[in-house]
Design a protein around this motif. Structure first.
Motif, short mmCIF file in Angstrom:
data_model
loop_
_atom_site.label_atom_id
_atom_site.label_comp_id
_atom_site.label_asym_id
_atom_site.label_seq_id
_atom_site.Cartn_x
_atom_site.Cartn_y
_atom_site.Cartn_z
N GLU A 52 0.82 -1.22 0.00
CA GLU A 52 0.00 0.00 0.00
C GLU A 52 0.85 1.27 0.00
O GLU A 52 0.41 2.32 -0.47
N PHE A 53 2.07 1.18 0.50
CA PHE A 53 2.96 2.35 0.47
C PHE A 53 3.79 2.39 -0.81
O PHE A 53 4.13 3.46 -1.30
N LEU A 54 4.12 1.22 -1.36
CA LEU A 54 4.84 1.20 -2.65
C LEU A 54 4.02 1.90 -3.72
O LEU A 54 4.58 2.58 -4.57
N ALA A 55 2.71 1.75 -3.65
CA ALA A 55 1.83 2.37 -4.64
C ALA A 55 1.90 3.90 -4.58
O ALA A 55 1.56 4.57 -5.55
N LYS A 56 2.37 4.45 -3.46
CA LYS A 56 2.46 5.90 -3.28
C LYS A 56 3.85 6.43 -3.60
O LYS A 56 4.10 7.62 -3.47
N MET A 57 4.75 5.53 -4.00
CA MET A 57 6.14 5.92 -4.27
C MET A 57 6.41 5.80 -5.77
O MET A 57 5.79 4.99 -6.45
N PRO A 58 7.37 6.59 -6.27
CA PRO A 58 7.71 6.46 -7.69
C PRO A 58 8.39 5.11 -7.94
O PRO A 58 9.07 4.57 -7.06
N PRO A 59 8.19 4.56 -9.13
CA PRO A 59 8.86 3.29 -9.44
C PRO A 59 10.38 3.50 -9.54
O PRO A 59 10.84 4.62 -9.78
N LEU A 60 11.11 2.42 -9.35
CA LEU A 60 12.56 2.49 -9.48
C LEU A 60 12.95 2.51 -10.95
O LEU A 60 12.36 1.80 -11.76
N ASP A 61 13.97 3.30 -11.26
CA ASP A 61 14.50 3.27 -12.63
C ASP A 61 15.62 2.22 -12.66
O ASP A 61 15.94 1.60 -11.65
N ALA A 62 16.20 2.01 -13.82
CA ALA A 62 17.23 0.98 -13.99
C ALA A 62 18.43 1.19 -13.08
O ALA A 62 18.96 0.22 -12.51
N ASP A 63 18.86 2.44 -12.90
CA ASP A 63 19.99 2.72 -12.01
C ASP A 63 19.65 2.37 -10.56
O ASP A 63 20.48 1.83 -9.83
N ASP A 64 18.42 2.70 -10.13
CA ASP A 64 17.99 2.39 -8.77
C ASP A 64 17.97 0.88 -8.54
O ASP A 64 18.37 0.40 -7.49
N VAL A 65 17.50 0.14 -9.53
CA VAL A 65 17.46 -1.32 -9.42
C VAL A 65 18.87 -1.88 -9.33
O VAL A 65 19.15 -2.77 -8.51
N ASP A 66 19.79 -1.35 -10.13
CA ASP A 66 21.19 -1.80 -10.07
C ASP A 66 21.78 -1.58 -8.68
O ASP A 66 22.45 -2.46 -8.13
N LYS A 67 21.54 -0.41 -8.10
CA LYS A 67 22.05 -0.11 -6.76
C LYS A 67 21.46 -1.06 -5.74
O LYS A 67 22.16 -1.56 -4.86
N LEU A 68 20.17 -1.31 -5.85
CA LEU A 68 19.50 -2.22 -4.92
C LEU A 68 20.06 -3.63 -5.04
O LEU A 68 20.34 -4.29 -4.04
#
Length: 107
Positions: A52-68
């Motif tokens: 329910e909180f993920l829906a209120k956040m912007p999606p991750l871009d490719a760079d964010d996914v790489d960092k994660l």
């Protein structure tokens, strides 16, 4: 804001506009949950965010996914880095769980 770390619930004071990583690092009881991940980015943590909180956040871009992916152990669809979570009024009531992360990463 509530954070669950090692099965214990902690109330954390955060300010609108700051990252969850900064709020965690400032909290004496949770500072160990945000090890230094890199010299560039500073303290960070792998956290799980409810749907329910993920829906209120912007999606991750490719760079964010790489960092994660570089940091998180047992990464799932609800995984984020605490530095990727900017506190806002929409996230009021958030309960985040600290996941496992590599202690240091030379990213």
């Amino acid at each position: 804001l509530t954070v669950v770390h090692d099965g214990v619930r902690h109330d954390v004071r955060g300010q609108v506009g700051e990252t969850l990583a900064n709020a965690l690092a400032r909290d004496a009881a949770l500072a160990s949950a945000v090890p230094v991940v890199s010299i560039e980015r500073g303290p960070d943590a792998h956290v799980y965010i409810p749907d329910e909180f993920l829906a209120k956040m912007p999606p991750l871009d490719a760079d964010d996914v790489d960092k994660l992916e570089d940091v998180a152990i047992d990464m799932g669809k609800n995984s984020r880095l605490a530095s990727q979570v900017t506190l806002s009024s929409e996230l009021d009531g958030l309960v985040a769980a600290v996941g496992r992360a590599y202690a240091e990463n030379p990213m």
